[in-house]
Write an enzyme that holds these catalytic residues in place. Structure first.
Site, mmCIF file in Angstrom:
data_model
loop_
_atom_site.group_PDB
_atom_site.id
_atom_site.type_symbol
_atom_site.label_atom_id
_atom_site.label_comp_id
_atom_site.label_asym_id
_atom_site.label_seq_id
_atom_site.Cartn_x
_atom_site.Cartn_y
_atom_site.Cartn_z
ATOM 1 N N HIS A 20 6.200 5.641 12.691
ATOM 2 C CA HIS A 20 6.532 6.403 11.478
ATOM 3 C C HIS A 20 5.341 6.910 10.682
ATOM 4 C CE1 HIS A 20 5.381 3.491 8.379
ATOM 5 N NE2 HIS A 20 5.717 2.569 9.251
ATOM 6 N N ASP A 24 0.787 -1.235 0.000
ATOM 7 C CA ASP A 24 0.000 0.000 0.000
ATOM 8 C C ASP A 24 0.815 1.278 0.000
ATOM 9 O OD1 ASP A 24 1.084 0.003 2.516
ATOM 10 O OD2 ASP A 24 -0.753 -0.606 3.528
ATOM 11 N N HIS A 56 13.009 5.577 12.684
ATOM 12 C CA HIS A 56 12.799 5.700 11.228
ATOM 13 C C HIS A 56 13.526 6.949 10.718
ATOM 14 C CE1 HIS A 56 10.533 6.079 7.452
ATOM 15 N NE2 HIS A 56 10.016 4.878 7.671
ATOM 16 N N GLU A 96 -0.250 -9.077 -0.889
ATOM 17 C CA GLU A 96 -0.826 -8.460 0.319
ATOM 18 C C GLU A 96 -2.016 -7.560 -0.062
ATOM 19 O OE1 GLU A 96 0.681 -5.316 3.346
ATOM 20 O OE2 GLU A 96 1.620 -7.168 4.016
ATOM 21 N N GLU A 153 -2.105 5.201 2.828
ATOM 22 C CA GLU A 153 -2.073 3.773 2.497
ATOM 23 C C GLU A 153 -3.445 3.171 2.204
ATOM 24 O OE1 GLU A 153 -0.434 5.175 5.052
ATOM 25 O OE2 GLU A 153 1.668 4.867 4.543
ATOM 26 N N ARG A 195 2.407 8.692 8.684
ATOM 27 C CA ARG A 195 2.167 10.087 8.316
ATOM 28 C C ARG A 195 1.038 10.724 9.115
ATOM 29 N NH1 ARG A 195 4.326 12.328 3.245
ATOM 30 N NH2 ARG A 195 5.889 10.785 2.719
HETATM 31 C C1 UD1 Z 1 6.801 5.010 3.466
HETATM 32 C C2 UD1 Z 1 5.396 4.643 2.990
HETATM 33 C C3 UD1 Z 1 4.617 3.957 4.098
HETATM 34 C C4 UD1 Z 1 5.410 2.801 4.696
HETATM 35 C C5 UD1 Z 1 6.781 3.301 5.123
HETATM 36 C C6 UD1 Z 1 7.605 2.150 5.633
HETATM 37 C C7 UD1 Z 1 4.230 6.092 1.392
HETATM 38 C C8 UD1 Z 1 3.503 7.337 1.184
HETATM 39 N N1 UD1 Z 1 4.687 5.856 2.634
HETATM 40 O O1 UD1 Z 1 6.672 6.022 4.475
HETATM 41 O O2 UD1 Z 1 3.403 3.457 3.588
HETATM 42 O O3 UD1 Z 1 4.730 2.295 5.820
HETATM 43 O O4 UD1 Z 1 7.440 3.877 3.997
HETATM 44 O O5 UD1 Z 1 8.736 2.577 6.324
HETATM 45 O O6 UD1 Z 1 4.422 5.338 0.474
HETATM 46 N N2 UD1 Z 1 14.254 8.482 4.395
HETATM 47 C C9 UD1 Z 1 15.611 8.399 4.296
HETATM 48 N N3 UD1 Z 1 16.164 7.170 4.008
HETATM 49 C C10 UD1 Z 1 15.421 6.052 3.842
HETATM 50 C C11 UD1 Z 1 14.031 6.146 3.967
HETATM 51 C C12 UD1 Z 1 13.454 7.368 4.236
HETATM 52 O O7 UD1 Z 1 16.315 9.368 4.462
HETATM 53 O O8 UD1 Z 1 15.983 4.989 3.592
HETATM 54 C C13 UD1 Z 1 13.641 9.816 4.681
HETATM 55 C C14 UD1 Z 1 13.725 10.752 3.461
HETATM 56 O O9 UD1 Z 1 13.923 12.069 3.919
HETATM 57 C C15 UD1 Z 1 12.350 10.605 2.814
HETATM 58 C C16 UD1 Z 1 11.490 10.461 4.046
HETATM 59 O O10 UD1 Z 1 12.245 9.643 4.941
HETATM 60 O O11 UD1 Z 1 11.991 11.705 2.006
HETATM 61 C C17 UD1 Z 1 10.113 9.899 3.812
HETATM 62 O O12 UD1 Z 1 10.113 8.715 3.039
HETATM 63 P P1 UD1 Z 1 8.726 8.208 2.376
HETATM 64 O O13 UD1 Z 1 8.962 6.908 1.704
HETATM 65 O O14 UD1 Z 1 8.114 9.294 1.576
HETATM 66 O O15 UD1 Z 1 7.779 8.029 3.612
HETATM 67 P P2 UD1 Z 1 7.840 7.045 4.832
HETATM 68 O O16 UD1 Z 1 7.371 7.816 6.005
HETATM 69 O O17 UD1 Z 1 9.138 6.370 4.909
HETATM 70 N N1 UDP Z 2 12.147 -3.198 10.503
HETATM 71 C C1 UDP Z 2 13.516 -3.336 10.290
HETATM 72 N N2 UDP Z 2 14.363 -2.467 10.924
HETATM 73 C C2 UDP Z 2 13.921 -1.486 11.744
HETATM 74 C C3 UDP Z 2 12.521 -1.346 11.925
HETATM 75 C C4 UDP Z 2 11.662 -2.211 11.276
HETATM 76 O O1 UDP Z 2 13.956 -4.218 9.574
HETATM 77 O O2 UDP Z 2 14.743 -0.739 12.284
HETATM 78 C C5 UDP Z 2 11.235 -4.115 9.784
HETATM 79 C C6 UDP Z 2 10.138 -4.771 10.595
HETATM 80 O O3 UDP Z 2 10.579 -5.962 11.207
HETATM 81 C C7 UDP Z 2 9.077 -5.019 9.543
HETATM 82 C C8 UDP Z 2 9.230 -3.843 8.611
HETATM 83 O O4 UDP Z 2 10.534 -3.329 8.837
HETATM 84 O O5 UDP Z 2 9.355 -6.181 8.797
HETATM 85 C C9 UDP Z 2 8.183 -2.813 8.917
HETATM 86 O O6 UDP Z 2 8.475 -1.652 8.243
HETATM 87 P P1 UDP Z 2 7.843 -0.249 8.606
HETATM 88 O O7 UDP Z 2 7.433 -0.249 10.037
HETATM 89 O O8 UDP Z 2 8.815 0.757 8.142
HETATM 90 O O9 UDP Z 2 6.589 -0.186 7.625
HETATM 91 P P2 UDP Z 2 5.087 -0.713 7.669
HETATM 92 O O10 UDP Z 2 5.102 -2.176 7.960
HETATM 93 O O11 UDP Z 2 4.361 0.091 8.685
HETATM 94 O O12 UDP Z 2 4.592 -0.401 6.299
#
Ligand code: UD1
Ligand code: UDP
Length: 385
Positions: free
Chosen positions: A208, A96, A241, A118, A132, A210
Site C-alpha cells: 500500500h 508516523d 488495501h 512507537e 512517514e 505511497r
Molecule cells: C495511510 C497512512 C500510512 C499507513 C497506512 C496504513 C498517511 C499519509 N498514510 O495510508 O502511513 O501506512 O494508512 O494502511 O498517513 N480508503 C478507504 N477506506 C479505508 C481506508 C482507506 O476507502 O478504510 C481509501 C480512501 O479512498 C482514502 C485512501 O484509501 O482516501 C487513502 O487513505 P490514506 O489514509 O490517505 O492513505 P493510505 O494509503 O491508507
Molecule cells: N492488517 C489487517 N487486515 C488486513 C491487512 C493488514 O488487519 O487486511 C493488519 C496487519 O496485521 C498489521 C496492520 O494491519 O497489524 C498493518 O497495517 P498497514 O499495512 O495498513 O500499515 P503499516 O503497518 O504499513 O503502517
C-alpha cells in the site's frame, strides 16, 4: 487522575493503540478519552469493533482518494475543538501517519504535553517511506515523552538531541495485540479463508505504500504473477488495501488467477492467524515486519528501505526492493531451497514481549509523579543495534 487523550486515525495505529487503550482504561489513575480522526473509515471501524473501543470523538475526515493536504488541514482544525473541550494533561499519538503528525502539531499549538508511541523509527531517507519518515521526525520534535519500541529506536532519538530521561524503551504494542488475536484452531471470520487449501504453501501478500504507487506496485504484482505461474504448490492470499491507487492496479494484474486469492481487507485477528498459517509473508507494510518474525515467518520486504532493521539483523526479514527480477529471484530461492528457507524461518522477538502497554502506563505514572521508579526497560532488542 491523569487525563489522557488518545488519538489515532488509520488501521495500524488502531491495532497498536488498542491494547494501550485497554491498559489505561483498567487503571483508576487515568481518565481516558479516545478520539479517532477516521483518516481511514472502514479499515478503522473493523479494528474498533474487534476491540470494542467506542471513541468519545470521531472527526470523520476521510474523503475518497484524499490528499496529504486535506488530511493534514482537517486533522489540525478538527482536533483543536477536541483539545479545547477536553483540556487533557497529555495527548498520546502513534507512529508516523499524517494523523500522527497533524494531531501532535495541533496539541503543541494548544501547549498540551504529547507522548509518542512507537517513537524513533528511521530510514534516514525523507522520501522513503513517504511521507512517514518526515511525519515521525517532525512528531518527535513536537513531543515531550517518547516510547521507543527498541533500543535502536532510542539511539536514533538520542542522535536527534532528545533527552535520555524522556525516552522509555517499551517494546512494540503490536506484540501485545498478538496476545489477543492468535488462537489455536482459529476459525476465520472471512468465509473464503476457511475454504483455502492449507496443504499448499500460503504466501500472505500486502502492499500500500505511497512511494510504491504506479510502476513499483506494477513490478511487485508482475513478480507475484510470474511466481504463481512458476510454482503450482503455492497460493497467494492478498487482502487488498482500499486505497484506489493500489486496488485498481492489483485487480488489473492479479485478478482471476487460480493461485492468487484477492480479498477485501480482513479483520486483524483473521490477518494474524492467516500469517501464522502461512509459509512466508511478502509486504511493503510496516506492521507486518514486526508481527511475522514473532510468528516465525520469513518476510520479504517490497521496499527499498526499512525502518525496522532489527529483524533484518536477526535474518528473518530480507529487503527485496521493487525490481521484478530481484523479487522473483529472492522468492524462487526461498521456495526451492529448504536450507535457505529454514535459515529465515525461526521466531525472534526483537520488537516486544507483550508488555509494552504496561511499560507505557508505568512510564506515564512515573512522568506524572504517581510512581517513584522508572519502569524496567524492554531488553529483548538490545542485541539488534
Ligand atoms: C495511510 C497512512 C500510512 C499507513 C497506512 C496504513 C498517511 C499519509 N498514510 O495510508 O502511513 O501506512 O494508512 O494502511 O498517513 N480508503 C478507504 N477506506 C479505508 C481506508 C482507506 O476507502 O478504510 C481509501 C480512501 O479512498 C482514502 C485512501 O484509501 O482516501 C487513502 O487513505 P490514506 O489514509 O490517505 O492513505 P493510505 O494509503 O491508507
Ligand atoms: N492488517 C489487517 N487486515 C488486513 C491487512 C493488514 O488487519 O487486511 C493488519 C496487519 O496485521 C498489521 C496492520 O494491519 O497489524 C498493518 O497495517 P498497514 O499495512 O495498513 O500499515 P503499516 O503497518 O504499513 O503502517
Amino acid at each position: 487522575m491523569i487525563k489522557t487523550l488518545i488519538v489515532f486515525g488509520t488501521r495500524p495505529e488502531a491495532i497498536k493503540m488498542a491494547p494501550l487503550v485497554k491498559e489505561l482504561q483498567s487503571d483508576a489513575n487515568f481518565e481516558v478519552r479516545v478520539c479517532v480522526t477516521a483518516q481511514h473509515r472502514q479499515m478503522l471501524d473493523q479494528v474498533l469493533e474487534i476491540f470494542d473501543i467506542k471513541p468519545d470523538y470521531d472527526l470523520n475526515i476521510m474523503k475518497h482518494n484524499q490528499s496529504l493536504y486535506s488530511v493534514t488541514a482537517d486533522v489540525i482544525l478538527k482536533f483543536e475543538e477536541v483539545l479545547k473541550k477536553e483540556k487533557p494533561d497529555i495527548v498520546l499519538v502513534h507512529g508516523d501517519t499524517t494523523t500522527t503528525f497533524a494531531s501532535a502539531l495541533s496539541a503543541f499549538y494548544f501547549k498540551t504535553k504529547v507522548g509518542h508511541v512507537e517513537a524513533g523509527l528511521r530510514t534516514f531517507n525523507k522520501f522513503s517511506p513517504f511521507p512517514e519518515e518526515m511525519n515521525r521526525k517532525l512528531t518527535a520534535a513536537l513531543c515531550d515523552i517518547h516510547f521507543a519500541p527498541t533500543k535502536r529506536a532510542k539511539l536514533n532519538l538520542l542522535k536527534e538531541g532528545i533527552n535520555e530521561e524522556d525516552i522509555f524503551v517499551t517494546g512494540n504494542t503490536v506484540i501485545d495485540t498478538l496476545k489477543y488475536t492468535i488462537k489455536k484452531d482459529y476459525k476465520f471470520r472471512e468465509p473464503i479463508l476457511n475454504e483455502v487449501d492449507y496443504t499448499k504453501r500460503i504466501i500472505t501478500l500486502t502492499a500500500h505504500r505511497r512511494e510504491n504507487f504506479g510502476k513499483p506496485h506494477e513490478n511487485i504484482f508482475e513478480a507475484v504473477l510470474s511466481l504463481a505461474n512458476e510454482f503450482d504448490d503455492i497460493l497467494f492470499v492478498y487482502p487488498v488495501h482500499l486505497n484506489p491507487n493500489v486496488k485498481d492496479v492489483a485487480e488489473r494484474i492479479l485478478k482471476n488467477h487460480p493461485r492468487i486469492i484477492l480479498i477485501n481487507p480482513i479483520d486483524v485477528d483473521d490477518m494474524h492467524n492467516l500469517m501464522a498459517k502461512s509459509y512466508l509473508v511478502m509486504t511493503d507494510s510496516g506492521g507486518l515486519q514486526e508481527e511475522a518474525p514473532s510468528l516465525g515467518k520469513p518476510v520479504v520486504v517490497l521496499r527499498d528501505t526499512t525502518e525496522r532493521p532489527e529483524a533484518v539483523l536477526a535474518n528473518t526479514v530480507k529487503v527485496a526492493g521493487t525490481d521484478k527480477e530481484k523479487i522473483v529471484e529472492i522468492l524462487r530461492k526461498l521456495l526451492s531451497d529448504n536450507e535457505e528457507y529454514s535459515k529465515m524461518a525461526h521466531a525472534v522477538n526483537p520488537y516486544g514481549d507483550g508488555f509494552a502497554s504496561k511499560r507505557i502506563k508505568d512510564a506515564l505514572l512515573y512522568y506524572f509523579g504517581y510512581k517513584n521508579e522508572r519502569p524496567e526497560e524492554f531488553k529483548g532488542s538490545d542485541m539488534y543495534v
